[in-house]
Design an enzyme around this catalytic site. Sequence first.
Site: not given
Length: 304
Positions: A19-20, A67, A165, A188, A190
């Site tokens: 996605v990124g 992170v 998530k 989102p 899948l």
Amino acid sequence: MNQEKPISYCCVLDASTYVGFWILKRLLTRGYSVHAAIRKNEDSVLEEEIRDMEAKEERLEVYDVDVLDYQSILISLNNCNAVFCCLDNPEGYDEEKEVDLEVRGAINVVEACARTESIEKIVFSSSLTAAIWTDNIGTQKDVDEKCWSDLDFCLKKKMWHALAKMQSEKAAWALAMDRMVNMVSVNPGLIVGPSVAQHNSRPTMSYLKGAAQMYENGVLAYVDVEFVADVHIRAFEDTSACGRYFCFNQIVNTEEEALKLVQTLSPLIPMPPRYEKEMQGSEVYEERLRNKKLNKLVEAGFAC
């Protein structure tokens, strides 16, 4: 329609997630300058593509981040006005330790944003799995942005993707509200799209744990990655955007739609032999997912 404000830089963290990467591409297409914050992953083809893009694209700067290293995040956010936080684990979600890593990462990103004066908004990329997994999944009429997956249920069923998530998004929301950081989340379904089987195989399979139950209860949905990326950007650009946004193109509640999804994800999921020549069955399951908020955001912003 709200007027868009000029912006110097957006940060996409982690830009090497599926996605990124697409958010990064769409931002560049729309004329934004981008800090691509990347976690080290020796097997990431997308990381290699981004580094190649940096050599050709003057509006792109690549930053190496961890992170769990707060300072590395702060450096990547320098002079940025928006952060697109995409913390998918490229190795998938098979153990509880991956949940803890994602939660700690989310907290560090939000705290870093709170300490960066230029940041105007965080767009946090979550998932429908953060909202759909409960004991009463089959009886709830409307599953929308007010819903959250149940912690005990997910632990009992070892739904690590849903746990990661749900807990990371909840932690991000709690800290964002405490630190008065403007945040919007996109949840989102899948995610499908170009080369998804090659570039996002393990997170995809983690999402699909419990797929049969999702399907039978009307909460299995999928969405094209380019649409997801555009929604993230729209959620930043629209100053009235707030809260959570369920994001999906198609609910899978018939056998025909289920087979289309299997074909889309090939070769991750093999086609069942009995369906190779002809369709069987005609049962239609009740749709429970709702995305009215998303429709309003999309209609106000761009033609899809």
